[in-house]
Design a protein around this motif. Sequence first.
Motif, PDB file in Angstrom:
ATOM      1  N   LYS A 370       0.821  -1.212   0.000  1.00 29.26           N
ATOM      2  CA  LYS A 370       0.000   0.000   0.000  1.00 29.26           C
ATOM      3  C   LYS A 370       0.856   1.264   0.000  1.00 29.26           C
ATOM      4  O   LYS A 370       0.556   2.227  -0.689  1.00 29.26           O
ATOM      5  CB  LYS A 370      -0.923   0.006   1.212  1.00 29.26           C
ATOM      6  N   VAL A 386      -1.419  -5.038   2.778  1.00 29.10           N
ATOM      7  CA  VAL A 386      -2.732  -5.571   3.112  1.00 29.10           C
ATOM      8  C   VAL A 386      -2.907  -6.885   2.361  1.00 29.10           C
ATOM      9  O   VAL A 386      -2.416  -7.044   1.243  1.00 29.10           O
ATOM     10  CB  VAL A 386      -3.854  -4.575   2.738  1.00 29.10           C
ATOM     11  N   ASP A 387      -3.562  -7.846   2.988  1.00 30.63           N
ATOM     12  CA  ASP A 387      -3.843  -9.113   2.317  1.00 30.63           C
ATOM     13  C   ASP A 387      -4.952  -8.907   1.281  1.00 30.63           C
ATOM     14  O   ASP A 387      -5.838  -8.055   1.460  1.00 30.63           O
ATOM     15  CB  ASP A 387      -4.270 -10.176   3.314  1.00 30.63           C
ATOM     16  N   ILE A 401      -9.554  -7.976  -4.223  1.00 33.70           N
ATOM     17  CA  ILE A 401     -10.339  -7.444  -3.120  1.00 33.70           C
ATOM     18  C   ILE A 401      -9.459  -7.425  -1.867  1.00 33.70           C
ATOM     19  O   ILE A 401      -8.888  -8.452  -1.485  1.00 33.70           O
ATOM     20  CB  ILE A 401     -11.593  -8.303  -2.845  1.00 33.70           C
ATOM     21  N   GLU A 402      -9.331  -6.253  -1.257  1.00 39.56           N
ATOM     22  CA  GLU A 402      -8.555  -6.162  -0.024  1.00 39.56           C
ATOM     23  C   GLU A 402      -9.325  -6.794   1.134  1.00 39.56           C
ATOM     24  O   GLU A 402     -10.541  -6.630   1.254  1.00 39.56           O
ATOM     25  CB  GLU A 402      -8.230  -4.705   0.294  1.00 39.56           C
ATOM     26  N   VAL A 403      -8.605  -7.516   1.974  1.00 43.19           N
ATOM     27  CA  VAL A 403      -9.217  -8.183   3.127  1.00 43.19           C
ATOM     28  C   VAL A 403      -9.137  -7.244   4.326  1.00 43.19           C
ATOM     29  O   VAL A 403      -8.039  -6.893   4.785  1.00 43.19           O
ATOM     30  CB  VAL A 403      -8.508  -9.514   3.433  1.00 43.19           C
ATOM     31  N   GLU A 404     -10.271  -6.842   4.818  1.00 45.92           N
ATOM     32  CA  GLU A 404     -10.339  -5.877   5.921  1.00 45.92           C
ATOM     33  C   GLU A 404      -9.664  -6.438   7.178  1.00 45.92           C
ATOM     34  O   GLU A 404      -9.802  -7.603   7.519  1.00 45.92           O
ATOM     35  CB  GLU A 404     -11.801  -5.542   6.215  1.00 45.92           C
ATOM     36  N   GLY A 405      -8.894  -5.566   7.816  1.00 46.49           N
ATOM     37  CA  GLY A 405      -8.249  -5.940   9.070  1.00 46.49           C
ATOM     38  C   GLY A 405      -6.965  -6.719   8.931  1.00 46.49           C
ATOM     39  O   GLY A 405      -6.467  -7.269   9.915  1.00 46.49           O
ATOM     40  N   THR A 406      -6.400  -6.763   7.716  1.00 46.46           N
ATOM     41  CA  THR A 406      -5.167  -7.546   7.495  1.00 46.46           C
ATOM     42  C   THR A 406      -3.945  -6.661   7.252  1.00 46.46           C
ATOM     43  O   THR A 406      -2.923  -7.124   6.740  1.00 46.46           O
ATOM     44  CB  THR A 406      -5.339  -8.499   6.298  1.00 46.46           C
ATOM     45  N   GLU A 407      -4.062  -5.385   7.595  1.00 43.85           N
ATOM     46  CA  GLU A 407      -2.939  -4.467   7.380  1.00 43.85           C
ATOM     47  C   GLU A 407      -1.742  -4.894   8.236  1.00 43.85           C
ATOM     48  O   GLU A 407      -1.901  -5.291   9.399  1.00 43.85           O
ATOM     49  CB  GLU A 407      -3.351  -3.032   7.729  1.00 43.85           C
TER      50      GLU A 407
END
Length: 489
Positions: A370, A386-387, A401-407
Amino acid sequence: MGKSTGFLEYDKELAHVREPLERIGDFNEIHGMLSKEKQEIQGARCMDCGIPFCQSGIILNGAVSGCPINNLIPEWNDLIYRGKWKEALNRLKKTNNFPEFTGRVCPAPCEAGCTAGINGPSISIKENECSIIERAYAEGYIKAQVPEIRTNKKIAIVGSGPAGLSAADQLNKLGHNVTVFERYDRVGGLLMYGIPNMKLDKNIVQRIIELMKEEGINFITNTNVGKDYDVDSMIKEYDAVILACGASKARNLDVPGRDLKGVHFAVEFLRANTKSLLDSNLEDENYISAKDKNVIVIGGGDTGTDCVGTSLRHGCKSLVQFEIMDKLPLERAANNPWPQWPRIHKVDYGQEEFEALYGKDPRVYGINVKKLEGDEDDNLLKVHTVDVKWEKSQNGRYSIIEVEGTERIWEADLILLAMGFVGTEDYISKAFGVELDKKNNIKAEYGCFRTNVDKVFVAGDARRGQSLVVWAINEGRAVAEKVHDYLLK
């Protein structure tokens, strides 16, 4: 076709590969060779399959299966089995100008198409090929063949990679006067500065270059056509020009912090390392060092693997390899049957070496960068990721699609961008005035190879985009035939 029952009687045996913990201490080639007797047994494994897909070179499901230069594989496998090594060389050289290269660095789509590979291990085609040419040198079969008659035609080839060299070799054999221009200080292009020494020893490259010089080909180095050599003068002086300058425009990373110190294209890293290695055994320190650094390699292909292997040899502090794609399956999926190229998970030499050191694979899959973070002096410090996952839309296309909470945040002192290439260098196309296609490659039809500019042809990665060494040889041979026809008109 070898021994008809050989594939049932003999196990596949590959040459010795140096142990990972031993080989990371140097840049010497990692692969050895089997004895003559053992290699002949491997030739015997070539079955009487009837339809040799190994030499087909056809595109299936977006990838090649079989040999793109249509090597006469069953024939020279049979000759190896019978101990007729000189005859095997003659059959091999009918289709392949440089088996010493393909026998080392080609990913072997021939073996992917091998019929024996349907239910068991394929024939060791790649090693058989390499053994033929190396035994030929050892036995003195390889000698300069200078054309007896010369034409009055002059051909300039821009670029000395596998496409340029194979075109030069073919045209020289036809008696034309060939001059190859190379922008760097050594001939070989991708073969010299794009592939590390542990995969392709540069003495092997220099050996064939010296032979080609003896056969009458002229090489001019340190000459960047389009920058310090006038293109108009070249077109006037030569009867034909072949652009074989590759697809060396690297794909960039478009994120905040890209310009921080410590972020480099993989090609810069690998080229500088090889040049310093050849110039001074790295003693001049004129290279990008990974020693004691936290290294992140972005990209999961061959170039990324080469960055991993080189960084380990430098003595990096830590290393991780990012791959935006998902991890491939360990076995063929139902929609990837033989003889398609197997889209399966593989561990290459760099990952094998990392695992020997640290007990795990260095690759992280399904991850995207990112931004990059640096200090007040613009030195790289951290990488923010980000995953991601891949989702298929109704029209059949995949999107990220970015996976939320994987930063996540990673420490990094050195980033190596190995994300592929996006066409030939802009200055080449502008200098020659040649048209480009939608992928930023020089526009010309395969089988014709003529650009929109009179006298100017194009072949190899410069025309088709980033590809395999064997495809470059294919196009170099084919463009030579078309240039020869053009000069006879």
